[in-house]
Enzyme design. Structure first.
Site, PDB file in Angstrom:
ATOM      1  N   SER A 182       0.856  -1.183   0.000  1.00 24.75           N
ATOM      2  CA  SER A 182       0.000   0.000   0.000  1.00 24.75           C
ATOM      3  C   SER A 182       0.891   1.231   0.000  1.00 24.75           C
ATOM      4  CB  SER A 182      -0.920   0.007   1.227  1.00 24.75           C
ATOM      5  OG  SER A 182      -0.160   0.158   2.409  1.00 24.75           O
ATOM      6  N   LYS A 183       0.351   2.308  -0.487  1.00 23.97           N
ATOM      7  CA  LYS A 183       1.060   3.584  -0.473  1.00 23.97           C
ATOM      8  C   LYS A 183       0.034   4.693  -0.286  1.00 23.97           C
ATOM      9  CE  LYS A 183       5.514   2.903  -1.068  1.00 23.97           C
ATOM     10  NZ  LYS A 183       6.525   3.460  -0.142  1.00 23.97           N
TER      11      LYS A 183
END
Length: 710
Positions: free
Chosen positions: A441-442
Site C-alpha cells: 500500500s502507499k
C-alpha cells in the site's frame, strides 16, 4: 392670554408644545414651537418647516430660532399662504406630528428594545444604539436598528461574523455584521461564486464598539424565495468565510437545489477525486455540468445520503435501488454526451463508495473508502481499496493492494497529480517487494494552504497538522478490534466486510513522523497501537539505520567492481537526485569517503560543484545529514569549487560557468531549471545515484505522458 398661560405652565418641563395665532386677514399664521433644547437641530427645524408647509398648503415658511439657558428651545415660524390659510387645522393633531418629529432616533430604538425585553433596561445594547452613524440612521428605522444592535452584541472573537439575507423594496440584500471591516475583494468573489451579482454596498462603522455593518445589494439570475433560501445561503457564506468550505462554482447549487454547504462539499470532494484520476473533463466543466443539471445534482446528493446517513437505515437497499432508477431515467434525458459521461462518473463512483465519515460530527476532513475496480476511468493498476481524504486544507489518498498491506505515506508536492505519484510508488513497490509481500500500500497527501517553504517552522507545523488530519480521515472509516471482536466506527454505514487492518510507514517528507502517527492511533484507541506506524521511538529509524541506502550501495560496489573500480578507495564522480536530509540519498552519499559529488538536485535546488575536494565535501555532507531539515541551500558555499554554486529551481534561468559546462557536458552558458535537470541526468559522471522513487528517468523512446510525468 391663553398662549401666555400655556407658555408659563411649560416652565422648564422637557416637552413639546405648539401655539398658533392667525393673522387678521387669514393669509398669515404665527406658530411658536417649544422643544427640548438637546433635541433641537437644523435637521429638526427643516423637518418642522416641511410639516407646516404641508399642513397649511403654504407658499413660504419663515423661521426664527431662539436658544437660551432655558431647557427649552423656541422656534418662531411665520406661515404665508398663497391666497388664504385653511379655515380648519387640527391643532392637537399638528402638535402630535411635531412631537413625533422631535423624537430622537435613539429614543425610538431604545423604546423598541424595552418592549422586546419586557420593559427591562437593555443597557448592553444602548451603547451600540448610540454608536450607529448618521448614514445608518437615515436608511433604517428603529425596528431594524434594534434587531441589528442585538446581532452586533452577539459578536465575539469566536463568532466574529453574522449574516442576514433579506428583502427590501423588492431587492434581495445581504447584511454582514463583523468585528472588522470586510473588503470588497474578499467578499465579492464569495457571493459571486454563490450565484449572486453584487450591485452595491453600503458600509456603516460603529466606531466606539468597533463593529462594522455592510449592506450588500444582490441580483440573481432567477427569482428567489428568500425565506426558503435564507438559512442555507447564510450557512454556506459562513462556512466559506471560515475556510471550512472552498469557494468555487459548485456553490451556485445553493440557489438551484435544496443542498446545504455539507452536501455541496460532498459533491466537491468527488470532483477533486476525479481530477486526481486524470478524468478527461476539467474541474470547471464538471462544475458547470452539475449547475446545468440541478435535479440530477440533487439526486446524486440524495443517493449519497440514502447510502450513508445512519439515520436512514429503514429499507435502505430498496430506497437506494429506487433512487438509482430515478437517476438513470434523468440521465437518459441529458442531451449532451459529455455531460452524460460526467454525471455517470458521479453515479458509478457513488455506488463504488463503501464507507464515509461524512456523517461523523466535528471532523476536519471528509474521507471516502472506495472500490476502484468498480469505478470507470481509474488508471491501472487498480488497487483493491482506496481511501480518498478531502478538506479545504489538505487532500490525500491511500491505495491498498489487499486486505493486509503495508506501505509509506508521502508528503507530496505534486498538488495537481499526487495520485499519479502514489500510483507510481505502488508499481515500484510491487516490483521491488513482490518476493517479501505479494501486495503493498502507499499513501500521500498535499498541503493546499501551505506557508512559504522559506518559513521552515511554519511550513513543518502545517505539514504535521495536515498529516494528522489525513491519518484521522483514514482511521475514521477503519474498523477497530476490541477484545478480539471487530468494532465498526460510529456513524459509519458499511457496504463492505470487516476491515480492521491499516498499517502505515514513513516516506518522503514523513521520515520523522512515525511517533506522530502512533499518537493519532493511540487517540483513536486503535487496536494496533504503536504498531500502526513503523519506526519512531518504539521502532527503528529509517534514516538512522539507513537500511535501504546500505542495500543500494552494495549494488553500487558490485557494479563498479565489474569495471575494476573500488568505490571505497578510489575517487569517482557522482550526479545525484535528492538532498542530504533524505534517508536513501543522505545515507548513500556517506557510504564512501571517495565520492566526488559533482551535480545534484532535489525539488528545491540544483547543486553544482565541478571539482570537489573529496575530504572537505564528505565532511560538509555529513554536517548537512545531521542538520535537521537541511537543504542544499545550507551547504557551505565557501567549500564549493570554482564555477559551482547552489541555485533555486524556481529561477527563470541558471547561469553556467565554464567549469560547470565541462562537468555537465554542455556548451550552453545558461539553462532553464528543467533543461538543466535533463542535462544532469545525462552528465558524463561515473554514477547516477537516484535517492528517491520518481519519474525522473525514462527511456528515449518513451514520452513524458507514458511515464505519467506532467
Amino acid at each position: 392670554e391663553q398662549h401666555a398661560m400655556g407658555i408659563l405652565r411649560l416652565q422648564e418641563r422637557q416637552r413639546v408644545r405648539l401655539f398658533m395665532r392667525r393673522g387678521a386677514f387669514g393669509r398669515l399664521a404665527s406658530l411658536l414651537v417649544y422643544v427640548p433644547r438637546d433635541v433641537y437641530t437644523t435637521e429638526l427645524r427643516v423637518k418642522l418647516g416641511a410639516i407646516f408647509t404641508e399642513a397649511f398648503d403654504a407658499a413660504s415658511v419663515e423661521f426664527t430660532p431662539m436658544l437660551t439657558d432655558s431647557a427649552l428651545a423656541r422656534i418662531h415660524y411665520i406661515v404665508r399662504a398663497n391666497d388664504k390659510l385653511p379655515a380648519q387645522v387640527e391643532l392637537a393633531a399638528l402638535e402630535a406630528r411635531v412631537a413625533e418629529a422631535c423624537k430622537r432616533w435613539v429614543d425610538g430604538v431604545n423604546a423598541v428594545l424595552l418592549v422586546a425585553h419586557n420593559g427591562r433596561n437593555a443597557s448592553g445594547l444602548e451603547a451600540v444604539v448610540a454608536a450607529f452613524p448618521t448614514a445608518y440612521r437615515e436608511h433604517f428605522d428603529a425596528d431594524t436598528a434594534a434587531s441589528d444592535a442585538a446581532v452586533l452584541c452577539g459578536l465575539s472573537e469566536q463568532h466574529p461574523l453574522a449574516l442576514k439575507l433579506y428583502e427590501r423594496q423588492g431587492q434581495v440584500r445581504l447584511k454582514t455584521y463583523a468585528t472588522q471591516k470586510i473588503t470588497l475583494s474578499d467578499a465579492m468573489p464569495v457571493m459571486e461564486s454563490m450565484g449572486a451579482r453584487v450591485l452595491d454596498e453600503h458600509p456603516y462603522h460603529l466606531a466606539a464598539p468597533g463593529y462594522w455593518i455592510h449592506d450588500w445589494g444582490l441580483q440573481f439570475a432567477q427569482p428567489l424565495d428568500v425565506d426558503r433560501l435564507k438559512f442555507r445561503f447564510e450557512e454556506l457564506f459562513h462556512a466559506v468565510w471560515r475556510q471550512e468550505v472552498e469557494s468555487d462554482a459548485l456553490n451556485r447549487l445553493v440557489l438551484s437545489t435544496e443542498l446545504d454547504a455539507r452536501a455541496i462539499s460532498v459533491l466537491r470532494a468527488y470532483v477533486r477525486y476525479f481530477k486526481q484520476l486524470g478524468f478527461a473533463f476539467s474541474q470547471s466543466y464538471i462544475e458547470d455540468t452539475l449547475n446545468k443539471n440541478p435535479a440530477i445534482a440533487q439526486g446524486l446528493a440524495e443517493l449519497f445520503a440514502t447510502r450513508f446517513d445512519p439515520a436512514k437505515a429503514d429499507a435502505r437497499a430498496e430506497r437506494i435501488n429506487a433512487k438509482v432508477q430515478v437517476l438513470e431515467a434523468q440521465l437518459a434525458e441529458v442531451a449532451s454526451l459529455e455531460e452524460d459521461r460526467v454525471l455517470r462518473q458521479f453515479l458509478s463512483t457513488l455506488q463504488a463508495t463503501l464507507r464515509t465519515n461524512a456523517y461523523q460530527r466535528g471532523k476536519e476532513c471528509m474521507s471516502f473508502k472506495l472500490s476502484p475496480r468498480d469505478i470507470p476511468n481509474v488508471p491501472e493498476p487498480k488497487p483493491l481499496f482506496e481511501i480518498w481524504v478531502y478538506s479545504p486544507r489538505v487532500e490525500g489518498v491511500h491505495l491498498r493492494g489487499g486486505k493486509v498491506a503495508r506501505g509509506g505515506l508521502r508528503w507530496s508536492d505534486r498538488r495537481e497529480d499526487f495520485r499519479t505519484e502514489i500510483l507510481g510508488l505502488v508499481k515500484a513497490q510491487m516490483v521491488k517487494n513482490t518476493v517479501i509481500v505479494p501486495v503493498g500500500s502507499k499513501g500521500g497527501f498535499v498541503l493546499k494552504k501551505a506557508p512559504l517553504a522559506s518559513d521552515r517552522e511554519a511550513f513543518l507545523a502545517e505539514g504535521v497538522t495536515c498529516y494528522k488530519t489525513f491519518l484521522s480521515g483514514l482511521l475514521d472509516i477503519t474498523d477497530n478490534m476490541v477484545q478480539g471482536a471487530v468494532v465498526p466506527p460510529t456513524d459509519v454505514v458499511r457496504h463492505d466486510e470487516d476491515d480492521p487492518y491499516l498499517v502505515v510507514a514513513a516516506d518522503k517528507g514523513t521520515a520523522t513522523f512515525s511517533d506522530i502517527a502512533n499518537s493519532v492511533s493511540a487517540a483513536y484507541g486503535f487496536w494496533l497501537g504503536d504498531a500502526f506506524a513503523s519506526g519512531g521511538s518504539v521502532g527503528y529509524d529509517h534514516k538512522k539505520m539507513g537500511i535501504t541506502a546500505r542495500g543500494a550501495w552494495e549494488s553500487v560496489k558490485r557494479h563498479f567492481r565489474g569495471l575494476g573500480v573500488d568505490t571505497q578507495t578510489q575517487p569517482f564522480t557522482v550526479a545525484g537526485i535528492g538532498d542530504m536530509s533524505g534517508d536513501v540519498f543522505g545515507n548513500g552519499m556517506l557510504l564512501s569517503t571517495q565520492i566526488k559529488l559533482v551535480l545534484a538536485f532535489d525539488h528545491r535546488h540544483v547543486f553544482i560543484d565541478p571539482s570537489p575536494d573529496v575530504a572537505a565535501s564528505f565532511a560538509e555532507r555529513e554536517r548537512l545529514f545531521k542538520l535537521p531539515r537541511s537543504s542544499w541551500d545550507d551547504y557551505d558555499k565557501g567549500l564549493i569549487s570554482e564555477g559551482g554554486g547552489v541555485f533555486p529551481r524556481s529561477a527563470k534561468s541558471i547561469p553556467l560557468s565554464p567549469q560547470a559546462r565541462a562537468a555537465i557536458g554542455t556548451e550552453a552558458t545558461a539553462m532553464a531549471p528543467n533543461e538543466l535537470l535533463n542535462a544532469i541526468l545525462k552528465a558524463p559522471v561515473d554514477l547516477l545515484y537516484n535517492g528517491g522513487i520518481g519519474t525522473y528517468v525514462k527511456a528515449s523512446y518513451e514520452s513524458h505522458a507514458q511515464v505519467g510525468d506532467k
